[in-house]
Each structure stands twice: as C-alpha cells, then as structure tokens.
Scaffold this motif. Structure first.
Motif, PDB file in Angstrom:
ATOM      1  N   LEU A   1      51.005  48.953  95.133  1.00 32.26           N
ATOM      2  CA  LEU A   1      50.878  47.527  95.422  1.00 32.26           C
ATOM      3  C   LEU A   1      49.670  47.005  94.663  1.00 32.26           C
ATOM      4  O   LEU A   1      48.561  47.541  94.804  1.00 32.26           O
ATOM      5  N   SER A   2      49.879  45.988  93.864  1.00 32.89           N
ATOM      6  CA  SER A   2      48.806  45.400  93.065  1.00 32.89           C
ATOM      7  C   SER A   2      48.948  43.896  93.148  1.00 32.89           C
ATOM      8  O   SER A   2      49.956  43.329  92.702  1.00 32.89           O
ATOM      9  N   GLY A   3      47.942  43.244  93.741  1.00 31.67           N
ATOM     10  CA  GLY A   3      48.093  41.812  93.997  1.00 31.67           C
ATOM     11  C   GLY A   3      49.266  41.590  94.927  1.00 31.67           C
ATOM     12  O   GLY A   3      49.360  42.189  96.001  1.00 31.67           O
ATOM     13  N   ASP A   4      50.211  40.775  94.512  1.00 25.43           N
ATOM     14  CA  ASP A   4      51.408  40.497  95.312  1.00 25.43           C
ATOM     15  C   ASP A   4      52.646  41.142  94.707  1.00 25.43           C
ATOM     16  O   ASP A   4      53.759  40.643  94.868  1.00 25.43           O
ATOM     17  N   VAL A   5      52.462  42.275  94.013  1.00 31.61           N
ATOM     18  CA  VAL A   5      53.561  42.927  93.308  1.00 31.61           C
ATOM     19  C   VAL A   5      53.701  44.370  93.783  1.00 31.61           C
ATOM     20  O   VAL A   5      52.708  45.094  93.943  1.00 31.61           O
ATOM     21  N   LEU A   6      54.952  44.780  94.012  1.00 36.11           N
ATOM     22  CA  LEU A   6      55.276  46.185  94.236  1.00 36.11           C
ATOM     23  C   LEU A   6      55.807  46.765  92.931  1.00 36.11           C
ATOM     24  O   LEU A   6      56.717  46.205  92.317  1.00 36.11           O
ATOM     25  N   ARG A   7      55.224  47.886  92.518  1.00 33.73           N
ATOM     26  CA  ARG A   7      55.783  48.642  91.408  1.00 33.73           C
ATOM     27  C   ARG A   7      56.230  49.998  91.934  1.00 33.73           C
ATOM     28  O   ARG A   7      55.469  50.677  92.619  1.00 33.73           O
ATOM     29  N   GLU A   8      57.465  50.372  91.638  1.00 32.44           N
ATOM     30  CA  GLU A   8      57.961  51.693  91.998  1.00 32.44           C
ATOM     31  C   GLU A   8      58.474  52.397  90.747  1.00 32.44           C
ATOM     32  O   GLU A   8      59.201  51.808  89.945  1.00 32.44           O
ATOM     33  N   ARG A   9      58.073  53.638  90.609  1.00 31.77           N
ATOM     34  CA  ARG A   9      58.584  54.472  89.530  1.00 31.77           C
ATOM     35  C   ARG A   9      59.297  55.667  90.136  1.00 31.77           C
ATOM     36  O   ARG A   9      58.715  56.421  90.913  1.00 31.77           O
TER      37      ARG A   9
END
Length: 762
Positions: free
Chosen positions: A135-143
């Motif tokens: 979670l970075s700022g208001d973003v979810l990143r999934e790898r």
C-alpha cells in the motif's frame, strides 16, 4: 528460462472510443458482515485491505475488501492458478503496509476425462506462488510471482476474479438502505479496467485497475446474487523448469461529481494516469514514528513483542485529512477507520507519556471540529466535541447523521482531561493559550447543555431519532441496565461521565491558574467538589456497596454491576473510604473473568459473555481500571489485571490485542475467546499496553515545574527489568532503568538531558 518481465505497469495512453469494451454489470447484493475470522489486515494512510489468509476476497467474505475511507473500492479479489485455489503455506500479511503470502499448487489433473498421461497432470507443490502486496498512498500494488519447480515445461492459466461494489462501510455492517446508487458498465481497454458507481450523494466513484499485461480473457461471471457483478480475467503462463513469471496490478480509486448517468466518461476519468508507488513512503513513516516515541525495553521478550505490536498498530491506524494537513489515529479496522472523539482522546491519554505529540495532534483536530451551533439533526450543541466523522456515501447523502455526528456525552470532558494532562507532560503554554477558547466553550457545554435538567449531572438523550440511544463508551442499545435487567431510559447520567467532568474541572482549574485567571480557577474547584459530593449521594447503592452504572430519566439507579465504577477510580471522584469496596467488586467473580474485567457482571439478567457491552472484556476498559486502582494505592490489584490482559495478548495472533474479546470465565475457558466482529487492530486496545506500563512504573509528569514523579513503581513478578529511553518531560528527556529485586522495585536515572528532576515516592 525466466518469462518476460510482467512487473512494470505502463502509463496510461489515450484510448480511442472503439478501443473500449463495455461490460454491463448485474445487480449487486451486499453481504452483511457476520464474522471476520482470521482476516489479514494491511493499511496505510486512508487505504486498508482485508483478505482471508490466502489473500482472497470472496463472494461470501462478508466484510473483506479494499477500502478507501468509508468506501469499499474492491469487493472481490480471487486468485486461481490452473483453475484451482492454491495451497496456503504461510498466511501472515507481515508488515503493516506491505506483506507477502506464500502458496503452492495442489495436484492438478488438467484432463480428467481422458486417459491419463504425464503431461495431463501437474504434481502438487511444484509451483511456488507468492502474492506481494504494497500500500502506497491510496494505491494497492500486488505482484503475483510464480516459479516452476518441476522438471517439465508447464503451461497454465492464471485467473483473477474481481468486483467493485462501492459499498458504504455501513452497508457492509448491515444497515438497511431505501435505495443505493447505480453500478455503471465496466470499461475495459487492453491492460486497463475501470468500474463505476453513481452514488445517491451525487458522486461518481471509480475503481481503476492497471495490469502489467493485458488479460487474454475478460468476461462476466455470476450464478446468483453472491457473485453478480463479478469479472473474470485470465492470463496464460508458460514456464520452463526453473522459470519465473511475474504479473502485477495496481488498484486505486477516484471520484467526481455526477453530471448525468448517461454521459460518456472522458478518457481522463476512465483511464487516468497510473499513480506511482514506493515502499519508501511507508518505511519512512514507520521509522519516524518509532524515533519519535519513547523506546521501551524489558527482560520479557513477549511483553516487548506486545508493546511493539501496539506501537506499530497505532501507526497503521493513522489517517490523514484530504488536504494532508491534519492527521489522527482512526478508532479501528474495519468498522471505525474514521475520526472518533472519545476513542482518539483515550488513545492519546494512553500514549501521552510515550508520545505526547499524538495528544497535541488529537486536541487540535478535535478542536477544529468543535460544534458552535445547535444542530439537532447531528446531536450538535455549542461547545461539544464530536463523536464521529464519516465521509462515505451514506453520511454525505444524509442517510446517516455522521458527517459529523456529536452524540457523545463523554468526548467533551475527555478532551478537557487530555488538554490538562498534555500540559502536565509538555508544559506547552502556547498550546493551552491557543486552545483556551475551545476549553471555555467545552466547559460551557458541560454546564448549559450537558446538564439537561439542572441537577448538576451531565446526561444524554438523542435529539435525532437516527442518533445513538446510548452515548457513553458503552453505546450499544442494551448496555445500561438495572439489576433486574431492565434497560435504562434516557436522559441518562452515567457514573463515569460524572467522573470525567470532575477530573476535567480540576484540570481546567489548574490551567486557569497558570493563565492567571484565579477567579475562574476557584470557581471550577468549587464546582468539582460539588460534583463529587452529589455523585457520592446519588450514585452509591448501599445494599450492593458499589456505584450504579447511571441514573435514568427518573433518577433511579441503573444498578446492574458494571465496569463503569472502575473509570470513576481513574478520575479520582470515588471517596477514599469506598475505594476498597469498589476494588473488591471489580476483582470479584462477577466482573473479573480471569482475562480482564467484564463490562457487565456475570449472573445478572441481561448478562451475555458474547454481548458487545454486556459481559465482554475490553482491554482499554481494564487498562483504565488498573490505572484507577494504582491511583488509590491498590498496586498488587492493578498488577493482577495487567498480568491477565497481557496473558490474553499472548494468545492472540501477533500479540495483537483486539477491540474486545468474550467474557467467558478463565476457569472454564483456558484461552480467551475472540469476539467474532471485533476491530483488530483497534486504537485504544493498542494503546492499553502502554497505559499498563505507565501504571506499573507510576510515572507522572509536571513539566511546568520540571519534575518527573515515580509514584511507587511496582513491577509484577513476571517482569524483572524495564528501560525507558528518551522519556520527554517538557523540553527535557531522561533514560530510566526499573529493576525488581526481592519483591521491591528500584528506579535509576541512566541519562538526563535538560532541566528535569526525578522524584521517587514510595
């Protein structure tokens, strides 16, 4: 051979109209949350993610999802590899804003109807599958990373089922709605996907997904209400032995006012620029949080882990205002990821000795939202500190009165207590002067609005029929009762609220003297003493030798045995002559479960060990009670409560104290029983361990006279040594060592910076 890198999510490019595919959503049925079970939690700023241990959000998850504030922006996120669910290896999400879940494949028969050949089957545990979240700022990143550990080439499908219902958090909790907004067709273009929802508050909400590679298939799924509105996305992977392939996606949300449901979206709204993500954002925040907090080290490793978990949870719960110029600790995940006056004030008080800047932030944020007018629709009255501030669709549209809502009888005196206590630790005269108009308005609210009938007690009764019926910290509808189990009828004067008012007036009297306002100081002292006398006369129940929970509309005792009187010990309103009897009741079989103090005594009509406020154990409740016992000299009794809650913490995952747990007796329940929908993490539960520590060490500050008091430090027999580093008193700081030896506790100053004296009082 490693497959081509699918990790990078490319910036959005202009999409021609004929390049957009529209998928018409089916109606969405919101599943009411009933049991969060072992939900895995990640949170950073105002974005939080709840999944099962596999990392999935299922149709029947009843509360799991990706949320931005009060809105669920992803209601489904299900991964399948080779058409089946992977096997879980390790399900902890790890660090608060990022984590990795490790999985593998079960045995997969890819051609079950044909004659078996080796190439038709993939043996179990041949694929290494990891799901890395950030979670970075208001973003979810999934790898998703898949590694082929078999001796053969492998080819398989990776499937991701997604949905975005844009549900308000209150819908998820089960609040009925006359109508909800409209889900619009989903826009798909190459490696981009956008879900849209027009809310009844006049806002269009978008959930955007950007993939490192365009899916080979994107199709609707749904065989019933539980899966309606879902989309299945597919990618084909081919890996040689030892080969690896990564698939990455981002999810985030935007919103704008609704123009017309039939207006086409401009490309900028449908497929906005892909936001950047970085782990450095979260790492820096946690490092700064730790550096700015008094360091604690003990000789009990499990206690260290409990403290560390609590400190980390409090940073996890930090929210920011939309402009980024304010921050506060949200009350709890998932139901209370918002600003709550009572919760924020109590959490700041629990942490005050170790992180005073949290108190300064809390005081400032709440003062900025102090009511200035009478607004019956929101239970607002001049000078009142808010109860709750929501930003979701239902609050914005007026379906709920929570934008903001002021239905709390105790947030206002607790704010005053926090202001006085913050001055004790910081000596910050500028803060006091800046907030003094707010303090005077709060005092006026207590006298003119809080005391509804002029009897000298603060009562509550809602002004709007959509507001809370009970407005103390035990705010469920069945929380306040008499000994026959009958629910008290408002207006209700709660015992602990009178204690808060007593303490608040004494603290404001002290600050008035600091400001040279002697007449006001004298008046507040007289008023506090009058409250104390009235309280003793009105709330003492002679045949029970205990204080009533409250007085009802007819001034009759709500005299069921509850934990309320323990808060009265904490505030000092209880007479010294009756304190021993109160302590004995709190530690008796009815209220003390062996894991902590129950909210409501066992064996009474209405008692329920699984009732939200009618028999459960709340860590913050027991922490305040322990501090009250210490105040009256009951040191061993305080340590008994502290030890029992610490033992409970050891039995919860990751040493995380939840909002509450069930009140079953320890003799028949050798493990604390989880409450099914408790918030975890939760702010004042996370702060409870720090208040326990302050209670054991007897720490009191008087920054204005440059003094730190250690009032009979008393370590329990399970804790031999405690070291505090950089404990701040005003502009000075000290390092302290506490050591238990042969039943006594000694204290030693290891380092001192600045002008502060340390006094030990035995």
């Amino acid at each position: 051979m490693t497959a081509p890198d699918r990790t990078a999510v490319r910036p959005a490019a202009p999409v021609p109209d004929d390049g957009i595919r529209w998928v018409e959503p089916r109606p969405v049925e919101i599943q009411k949350a009933t049991d969060l079970g072992s939900a895995q939690v990640l949170k950073h700023v105002n974005l939080f993610l709840l999944t099962d241990q596999f990392g999935d959000i299922h149709a029947d998850s009843r509360g799991l999802g990706l949320y931005l504030g009060d809105t669920r922006i992803l209601s489904c996120l299900v991964l399948r590899v080779g058409g089946v669910r992977p096997v879980l290896l390790q399900g902890s999400m790890g660090g608060n804003f990022r984590g990795t879940i490790h999985l593998t494949n079960p045995s997969i028969d890819r051609n079950p109807d044909a004659k078996r050949h080796a190439e038709d089957a993939l043996a179990g545990r041949k694929l290494g599958i990891s799901r890395e979240r950030l979670l970075s700022g208001d973003v979810l990143r999934e790898r998703v990373r898949i590694v082929n550990h078999s001796e053969h080439d492998e080819r398989f499908e990776v499937e991701l089922v997604i949905a975005a219902d844009a549900a308000d958090i209150f819908e998820v909790r089960g609040y009925p709605r006359a109508q909800r907004g409209r889900c619009l067709p989903v826009a798909i273009a190459g490696d981009r996907l956008t879900c849209r929802y027009d809310g009844v508050d006049g806002t269009r909400r978008y959930t955007h997904l950007a993939f490192s590679e365009a899916p080979t298939e994107a199709s609707p799924v749904g065989n019933g209400p539980a899966t309606e509105g879902w989309l299945k996305l597919c990618w084909t992977m081919a890996l040689e032995p030892g080969g690896r392939s990564d698939l990455t996606w981002l999810a985030w949300s935007t919103e704008r006012p609704v123009r017309s449901p039939d207006d086409p979206d401009p490309d900028a709204a449908l497929f906005p620029e892909t936001p950047g993500v970085s782990a450095d954002d979260g790492l820096g925040a946690y490092q700064a949080w730790t550096r700015g907090t008094t360091a604690v080290s003990t000789d009990h490793e499990l206690f260290n882990l409990t403290l560390s978990r609590g400190l980390s949870d409090l940073r996890l719960l930090v929210n920011e205002s939309p402009a980024g110029d304010e921050r506060y600790v949200a009350a709890g995940i998932p139901w209370f990821a918002a600003l709550f006056g009572r919760d924020a004030a109590i959490t700041a008080l629990e942490m005050l000795a170790f992180r005073p800047q949290l108190a300064v932030e809390t005081l400032t944020v709440l003062a900025a939202r102090q009511a200035s007018t009478l607004d019956e629709a929101h239970d607002a009255e001049p000078g009142k500190i808010l109860h709750e501030f929501r930003t979701g669709e239902m609050a914005r549209s007026g379906e709920l009165p929570f934008a903001p809502y002021y239905g709390s009888a105790d947030s206002t005196p607790l704010w005053l207590i926090l202001l006085g206590a913050t001055y004790d630790w910081t000596g910050d005269r500028e803060l006091v002067d800046r907030l003094w108009p707010n303090a005077l308005a709060a005092l006026e609210w207590i006298d003119q609005w809080g005391d509804r009938d002029g009897d000298g007690f603060v009562e509550y009764a809602r002004r709007t029929d959509r507001g809370l019926i009970n407005q103390g910290w035990k705010d469920s509808i069945d929380a306040i009762r008499d000994r026959r189990g009958r629910e008290a009828v408002p207006p209700i004067a709660l015992a602990e609220v009178q204690g808060y008012v007593f303490d608040a007036k004494l603290r404001m009297s002290q600050l008035a003297r600091v400001r040279g306002e002697a007449d006001l100081a004298d008046r507040l002292e007289r008023e506090a003493e009058a409250i104390r006398r009235r309280f003793e006369d009105a709330f003492w129940v002679e045949d029970q030798r205990y204080y009533a929970m409250g007085l009802d509309a007819d001034k009759r005792h709500a005299d069921a045995l509850g934990s309320n009187a323990g808060h009265c010990l904490w505030t000092g309103i209880v007479s010294q002559e009756r304190a021993r009897e109160v302590a004995d009741r709190l530690l008796g079989d009815r209220l003390y479960s062996g894991w902590g103090v129950r909210t409501y005594g066992a064996g009474q009509p209405g008692y329920n060990p699984i009732g939200y406020h009618t028999g459960t154990v709340w860590p913050h409740d027991t922490a305040l009670i322990a501090a009250g016992l210490k105040r009256y000299g009951f040191h061993e009794e305080a340590n008994r409560l502290i030890g029992s809650v610490f033992e409970a913490a050891q039995r919860f995952p990751e040493f995380r104290l939840p909002e509450l747990f069930c009140g079953f007796d320890r003799d028949t329940s050798p493990m604390p029983v989880p409450y099914p929908v408790a918030c975890s993490p939760q702010a004042w539960a996370a702060g409870a361990t720090f208040l326990f520590l302050q209670t054991m060490l007897g720490i009191r500050a008087h920054a204005d006279r440059r003094e730190l008091e250690l009032v009979r430090p008393n370590l329990p027999d399970w804790l031999g040594k405690v070291t505090l580093s950089n404990l701040r008193v005003g502009e000075a700081s000290v390092d302290l060592l506490f050591h238990r030896w042969r039943g006594t506790t000694s204290a030693e100053v290891l380092r001192k910076v600045g002008d502060v004296g340390v006094t030990i009082r035995l």
